[in-house]
Design a protein around this motif. Structure first.
Motif, PDB file in Angstrom:
ATOM      1  N   GLY A   1       0.814  -1.210   0.000  1.00  0.00           N
ATOM      2  CA  GLY A   1       0.000   0.000   0.000  1.00  0.00           C
ATOM      3  C   GLY A   1       0.850   1.263   0.000  1.00  0.00           C
ATOM      4  N   ASN A   2       0.355   2.330   0.624  1.00  0.00           N
ATOM      5  CA  ASN A   2       1.098   3.581   0.667  1.00  0.00           C
ATOM      6  C   ASN A   2       0.904   4.269   2.019  1.00  0.00           C
ATOM      7  OD1 ASN A   2      -1.443   4.740   0.630  1.00  0.00           O
ATOM      8  ND2 ASN A   2      -1.464   4.781  -1.614  1.00  0.00           N
ATOM      9  N   GLU A   3       1.252   5.564   2.081  1.00  0.00           N
ATOM     10  CA  GLU A   3       1.227   6.288   3.350  1.00  0.00           C
ATOM     11  C   GLU A   3      -0.119   6.219   4.063  1.00  0.00           C
ATOM     12  OE1 GLU A   3       2.504   7.258   0.594  1.00  0.00           O
ATOM     13  OE2 GLU A   3       4.379   8.366   0.871  1.00  0.00           O
ATOM     14  N   ILE A   4      -1.200   6.148   3.259  1.00  0.00           N
ATOM     15  CA  ILE A   4      -2.500   6.258   3.923  1.00  0.00           C
ATOM     16  C   ILE A   4      -3.207   4.916   4.106  1.00  0.00           C
ATOM     17  CG2 ILE A   4      -2.996   8.682   3.390  1.00  0.00           C
ATOM     18  CD1 ILE A   4      -4.536   7.598   0.926  1.00  0.00           C
TER      19      ILE A   4
ATOM     20  N   GLY B   1     -10.245   0.031  16.743  1.00  0.00           N
ATOM     21  CA  GLY B   1     -10.629   1.426  16.543  1.00  0.00           C
ATOM     22  C   GLY B   1      -9.481   2.315  16.113  1.00  0.00           C
ATOM     23  N   ALA B   2      -8.224   1.886  16.417  1.00  0.00           N
ATOM     24  CA  ALA B   2      -7.078   2.690  15.990  1.00  0.00           C
ATOM     25  C   ALA B   2      -6.717   2.267  14.567  1.00  0.00           C
ATOM     26  CB  ALA B   2      -5.906   2.458  16.919  1.00  0.00           C
ATOM     27  N   ARG B   3      -5.977   3.108  13.845  1.00  0.00           N
ATOM     28  CA  ARG B   3      -5.588   2.760  12.483  1.00  0.00           C
ATOM     29  C   ARG B   3      -4.063   2.634  12.440  1.00  0.00           C
ATOM     30  NH1 ARG B   3     -10.109   2.831   9.932  1.00  0.00           N
ATOM     31  NH2 ARG B   3      -9.114   2.189   7.998  1.00  0.00           N
ATOM     32  N   ILE B   4      -3.608   1.447  12.027  1.00  0.00           N
ATOM     33  CA  ILE B   4      -2.170   1.187  12.056  1.00  0.00           C
ATOM     34  C   ILE B   4      -1.670   0.886  10.648  1.00  0.00           C
ATOM     35  CG2 ILE B   4      -0.437  -0.454  12.898  1.00  0.00           C
ATOM     36  CD1 ILE B   4      -2.036  -0.537  15.474  1.00  0.00           C
ATOM     37  N   SER B   5      -0.560   1.480  10.285  1.00  0.00           N
ATOM     38  CA  SER B   5       0.011   1.257   8.961  1.00  0.00           C
ATOM     39  C   SER B   5       0.566  -0.160   8.867  1.00  0.00           C
ATOM     40  CB  SER B   5       1.128   2.268   8.713  1.00  0.00           C
ATOM     41  OG  SER B   5       1.949   1.796   7.672  1.00  0.00           O
ATOM     42  N   PRO B   6       0.356  -0.838   7.736  1.00  0.00           N
ATOM     43  CA  PRO B   6       0.923  -2.189   7.604  1.00  0.00           C
ATOM     44  C   PRO B   6       2.446  -2.194   7.756  1.00  0.00           C
ATOM     45  CG  PRO B   6      -0.094  -1.461   5.537  1.00  0.00           C
ATOM     46  CD  PRO B   6      -0.441  -0.449   6.569  1.00  0.00           C
ATOM     47  N   GLN B   7       3.090  -1.059   7.425  1.00  0.00           N
ATOM     48  CA  GLN B   7       4.539  -1.001   7.554  1.00  0.00           C
ATOM     49  C   GLN B   7       4.982  -1.182   8.999  1.00  0.00           C
ATOM     50  OE1 GLN B   7       6.298  -0.907   4.765  1.00  0.00           O
ATOM     51  NE2 GLN B   7       8.224  -1.129   5.876  1.00  0.00           N
ATOM     52  N   VAL B   8       4.137  -0.700   9.914  1.00  0.00           N
ATOM     53  CA  VAL B   8       4.421  -0.871  11.335  1.00  0.00           C
ATOM     54  C   VAL B   8       4.517  -2.361  11.656  1.00  0.00           C
ATOM     55  CG1 VAL B   8       3.337  -0.708  13.613  1.00  0.00           C
ATOM     56  CG2 VAL B   8       3.499   1.312  12.155  1.00  0.00           C
ATOM     57  N   LEU B   9       3.586  -3.122  11.074  1.00  0.00           N
ATOM     58  CA  LEU B   9       3.615  -4.570  11.316  1.00  0.00           C
ATOM     59  C   LEU B   9       4.864  -5.198  10.690  1.00  0.00           C
ATOM     60  CD1 LEU B   9      -0.150  -5.395  10.748  1.00  0.00           C
ATOM     61  CD2 LEU B   9       1.039  -4.809  12.862  1.00  0.00           C
ATOM     62  N   TRP B  10       5.261  -4.681   9.504  1.00  0.00           N
ATOM     63  CA  TRP B  10       6.494  -5.166   8.874  1.00  0.00           C
ATOM     64  C   TRP B  10       7.691  -4.964   9.806  1.00  0.00           C
ATOM     65  CZ3 TRP B  10       7.789  -8.131   4.957  1.00  0.00           C
ATOM     66  CH2 TRP B  10       6.873  -8.329   3.905  1.00  0.00           C
TER      67      TRP B  10
ATOM     68  N   ILE C   1      22.135  -7.106  10.900  1.00  0.00           N
ATOM     69  CA  ILE C   1      20.835  -6.870  11.534  1.00  0.00           C
ATOM     70  C   ILE C   1      20.517  -5.379  11.570  1.00  0.00           C
ATOM     71  CG2 ILE C   1      20.878  -8.995  12.923  1.00  0.00           C
ATOM     72  CD1 ILE C   1      21.441  -7.242  15.359  1.00  0.00           C
ATOM     73  N   GLY C   2      21.546  -4.545  11.754  1.00  0.00           N
ATOM     74  CA  GLY C   2      21.330  -3.100  11.739  1.00  0.00           C
ATOM     75  C   GLY C   2      20.807  -2.648  10.384  1.00  0.00           C
ATOM     76  N   ALA C   3      21.440  -3.157   9.309  1.00  0.00           N
ATOM     77  CA  ALA C   3      21.064  -2.753   7.956  1.00  0.00           C
ATOM     78  C   ALA C   3      19.637  -3.182   7.632  1.00  0.00           C
ATOM     79  CB  ALA C   3      22.032  -3.354   6.937  1.00  0.00           C
ATOM     80  N   LEU C   4      19.280  -4.394   8.019  1.00  0.00           N
ATOM     81  CA  LEU C   4      17.929  -4.877   7.735  1.00  0.00           C
ATOM     82  C   LEU C   4      16.894  -4.010   8.457  1.00  0.00           C
ATOM     83  CD1 LEU C   4      16.128  -6.901   6.344  1.00  0.00           C
ATOM     84  CD2 LEU C   4      16.444  -8.478   8.240  1.00  0.00           C
ATOM     85  N   ALA C   5      17.161  -3.698   9.726  1.00  0.00           N
ATOM     86  CA  ALA C   5      16.252  -2.822  10.462  1.00  0.00           C
ATOM     87  C   ALA C   5      16.165  -1.468   9.773  1.00  0.00           C
ATOM     88  CB  ALA C   5      16.716  -2.665  11.908  1.00  0.00           C
ATOM     89  N   GLY C   6      17.311  -0.955   9.316  1.00  0.00           N
ATOM     90  CA  GLY C   6      17.346   0.348   8.661  1.00  0.00           C
ATOM     91  C   GLY C   6      16.500   0.386   7.397  1.00  0.00           C
ATOM     92  N   ALA C   7      16.535  -0.719   6.637  1.00  0.00           N
ATOM     93  CA  ALA C   7      15.756  -0.760   5.400  1.00  0.00           C
ATOM     94  C   ALA C   7      14.267  -0.836   5.695  1.00  0.00           C
ATOM     95  CB  ALA C   7      16.192  -1.968   4.560  1.00  0.00           C
ATOM     96  N   VAL C   8      13.894  -1.714   6.622  1.00  0.00           N
ATOM     97  CA  VAL C   8      12.464  -1.936   6.895  1.00  0.00           C
ATOM     98  C   VAL C   8      11.821  -0.707   7.536  1.00  0.00           C
ATOM     99  CG1 VAL C   8      10.821  -3.400   8.130  1.00  0.00           C
ATOM    100  CG2 VAL C   8      12.809  -4.409   7.070  1.00  0.00           C
ATOM    101  N   MET C   9      12.587   0.006   8.363  1.00  0.00           N
ATOM    102  CA  MET C   9      11.982   1.146   9.054  1.00  0.00           C
ATOM    103  C   MET C   9      11.896   2.400   8.185  1.00  0.00           C
ATOM    104  SD  MET C   9      15.029   2.333  11.573  1.00  0.00           S
ATOM    105  CE  MET C   9      15.662   3.990  11.307  1.00  0.00           C
ATOM    106  N   SER C  10      12.697   2.455   7.109  1.00  0.00           N
ATOM    107  CA  SER C  10      12.825   3.735   6.394  1.00  0.00           C
ATOM    108  C   SER C  10      11.507   4.303   5.839  1.00  0.00           C
ATOM    109  CB  SER C  10      13.887   3.619   5.289  1.00  0.00           C
ATOM    110  OG  SER C  10      13.341   2.990   4.157  1.00  0.00           O
ATOM    111  N   PRO C  11      10.526   3.482   5.385  1.00  0.00           N
ATOM    112  CA  PRO C  11       9.284   4.095   4.909  1.00  0.00           C
ATOM    113  C   PRO C  11       8.584   4.924   5.991  1.00  0.00           C
ATOM    114  CG  PRO C  11       9.384   1.803   4.237  1.00  0.00           C
ATOM    115  CD  PRO C  11      10.518   2.028   5.171  1.00  0.00           C
ATOM    116  N   ILE C  12       8.656   4.507   7.254  1.00  0.00           N
ATOM    117  CA  ILE C  12       7.964   5.269   8.306  1.00  0.00           C
ATOM    118  C   ILE C  12       8.843   6.358   8.888  1.00  0.00           C
ATOM    119  CG2 ILE C  12       6.403   4.991  10.272  1.00  0.00           C
ATOM    120  CD1 ILE C  12       6.900   2.080  10.263  1.00  0.00           C
ATOM    121  N   THR C  13      10.114   6.028   9.154  1.00  0.00           N
ATOM    122  CA  THR C  13      10.935   6.980   9.908  1.00  0.00           C
ATOM    123  C   THR C  13      11.725   7.903   8.991  1.00  0.00           C
ATOM    124  OG1 THR C  13      12.788   5.461   9.935  1.00  0.00           O
ATOM    125  CG2 THR C  13      11.241   5.296  11.759  1.00  0.00           C
ATOM    126  N   TYR C  14      11.813   7.560   7.730  1.00  0.00           N
ATOM    127  CA  TYR C  14      12.669   8.250   6.760  1.00  0.00           C
ATOM    128  C   TYR C  14      14.130   8.085   7.148  1.00  0.00           C
ATOM    129  CZ  TYR C  14       8.283  10.275   5.295  1.00  0.00           C
ATOM    130  OH  TYR C  14       7.009  10.421   4.882  1.00  0.00           O
TER     131      TYR C  14
END
Lengths: 257, 296
Positions: free
Chosen positions: B126-129, B136-145, B201-214
């Motif tokens: 998906g995308n940002e939205i 009741g809360a709305r959570i981005s699928p990226q968070v689950l990733w 492990i640092g690099a993998l975390a860095g890649a997966v988190m980048s869509p949310i944290t930039y």
């Protein structure tokens, strides 16, 4: 042919000659003890053989090849295992895991295979576990295999350390004061174990202060004093050697014996 | 606070917390085999993100991330081999200065290569939205990733240390180096491997988190401080402790937003670090006796 031959081995710490031109040979399948008063250079001699300390001069020959200058892990891989005066367990690991680490040298599956748990490495892992359990069983501590090693009783830790050394499948075993801190029963037990290990075809070189143990199990004894070898003989002769009695009991008593 | 808001904060807290935990575990892996803190740990996370964004121009997303992780692992290995391997009995202070120097070097190189633009990988699904409703809360699928990837890494690492011979050898090195050497283990290779592992492990975390944290050339420093806080909080070298402490810090930070301004978020982490260093330097979960026995 001698399994281990030490020739004119010397070690200097600054001005102190800790080991001074010591030579002796160790026959395959025998038990040899190194004795001497505190500070005679026994542990230093062990450190020189196992590569933990660099040699100042002289040679250490294992199966005819000079091994001085090799790094300790390389010496271990040649089949020379050792234990310590003060036990060095891997904390946070069970008795069984401690022994399994010792099997490292024997494991054939490569680094990557082991990391990704490929089928070959998985069956090898089983092999390692099995073999390590056998060793614990041999030393009579299989019941404690899953206990954290550092929480075991002192004598049991020593047995685990011995099992770990045996896991390398060594041809030569260096034991640094195997009976230190053990009570009389545990000492007798360790003596039986060492003889058993010799009967398995493993050559043993040990440093020990417990004279009854040394006299019981050794085929030959080397006596060091102030870094120099002053005697080398069978136990019965060493017991009557005036030189040895002198360094252990002092000048005057020697005359009366 | 409504339930929705509570869940929203909690999800954000767990997301950031699991990233902190991964950085802290990276610290721990290297600390355990060498006794040093690698302050370039945060740079591995930055490299993972930046490299995968660049590689995405040529490769599909999974391959880009995989290659970025592999490249970062090579960089980790190179750092150890070039700067650390040949040192004989280096002092702790010297090692710290070396790793801080390396982190500056990597950061400036990144600035040179990628500039100071803020970048991000696209959302994996998906995308940002896009969002998934949770109570009741709305959570981005990226968070689950992010949470799933970090969780999986923690599980794989603990299996690796528990059930493989290389993992066991690394633990043996950490517990007693002399005895490990005399078991025929080449401890220098274990140290190189620990750098490769924590870079990975640092690099993998860095890649997966980048869509949310930039991500940007200089995110490493902040992450290193947070990761260090978490590592200390959990007890240096204690990885389950790092997971608990990471989640704790992440959640505290997330909820602090409802009380103090956003700008104070970093101050909270550093305040916690200072308090812990003064009051319980062996961490919440570490025991003081083992801490006393380790060489600092």
């Amino acid at each position: 042919m001698a399994l281990l031959r030490v020739e004119q081995l010397s070690k200097k710490f600054g001005g102190l000659q800790a080991v001074d031109s010591v030579s002796f040979a160790l026959q395959e399948g025998s038990i040899k003890a190194v004795i001497g008063p505190n500070g005679a250079g026994k542990t230093t001699l062990f450190n020189l053989i196992s590569g933990t300390l660099p040699v100042s001069s002289g040679e250490v020959r294992f199966r005819g090849h000079a091994i001085q200058g090799l790094r300790p892990y390389q010496v271990a891989r040649l089949g020379i295992a050792r234990t310590f005066q003060n036990i060095k367990m891997f904390a946070g690991m069970t008795a069984l895991e401690n022994v399994m680490v010792g099997r490292h040298v024997q494991s054939k599956a490569g680094f990557l295979a082991s990391m990704f748990r490929l089928p070959g490495s998985r069956s090898e892992e089983r092999q390692i576990r099995l073999k390590s359990l056998e060793l614990l069983d041999l030393l009579g501590i299989a019941d404690h295999a899953e206990t954290e090693a550092t929480s075991l009783a002192f004598g049991q830790q020593r047995a685990v350390e011995l099992a770990r050394a045996l896991a390398l499948e060594p041809t030569l075993l260096l034991l640094d004061e195997p009976a230190a801190g053990l009570n009389i029963y545990e000492t007798a037990e360790i003596g039986r174990l060492i003889t058993k290990i010799r009967d398995m075809g493993i050559t043993v070189l040990l440093v020990e202060h417990d004279m009854s143990l040394v006299m019981d199990i050794s085929d030959e004894i080397v006596v060091l004093s102030f870094g120099q070898k002053i005697a080398e003989d069978v136990p019965t002769k060493i017991q009557r050697n005036p030189e040895v009695i002198k360094i252990y009991l002092g000048e005057e008593t020697a005359g009366q014996v | 606070m409504t339930l929705e808001l509570f869940i929203q904060y909690l999800a954000a807290g767990i997301t950031y917390g699991s990233i902190y935990a991964i950085v802290a575990i990276g610290f721990n892996i290297i600390y355990n085999t060498t006794g040093i803190i690698n302050f370039a740990q945060g740079e591995f996370v930055m490299l993972g993100g930046m490299l995968s964004i660049t590689l995405l121009d040529f490769l599909p997303l999974p391959l880009a991330i995989a290659l970025a992780v592999a490249l970062t692992m090579c960089i980790g290995a190179a750092i150890e081999i070039v700067f650390i391997r040949w040192l004989k009995n280096p002092g702790v202070l010297r090692m710290i200065i070396i790793t801080i120097g390396l982190s500056i070097l990597i950061r400036e190189a990144a600035l040179h290569i990628w500039g100071d633009n803020v970048r991000a990988l696209p959302y994996f699904i998906g995308n940002e939205i896009t969002s998934i409703p949770v109570l009741g809360a709305r959570i981005s699928p990226q968070v689950l990733w992010v949470i799933a990837t970090c969780g999986l890494m923690v599980i794989c690492l603990s299996l690796f240390f528990k059930a493989t011979s290389v993992g066991r050898e690394m633990r043996a090195c950490a517990a007693n180096r002399t005895a490990a050497i005399l078991c025929g283990i080449d401890t220098k290779n274990m140290v190189t491997f620990s750098f490769i592992l924590s870079a990975g492990i640092g690099a993998l975390a860095g890649a997966v988190m980048s869509p949310i944290t930039y991500t940007q050339y200089d995110i490493g420093t902040g992450l290193a401080i947070k990761g260090f806080t978490v590592a200390i909080l959990g007890g240096l070298g204690n990885s389950p402790g790092a997971v608990a402490a990471g989640l704790l810090l992440g959640i505290i930070e997330a909820f602090s937003v409802s009380i103090v301004p956003l700008a104070f978020q970093d101050a909270i982490a550093i305040a916690i670090l200072l308090v812990i260093l003064f009051v319980r330097p062996h961490g919440l979960f570490g025991s003081s006796t083992t801490a006393g026995l380790k060489e600092y």
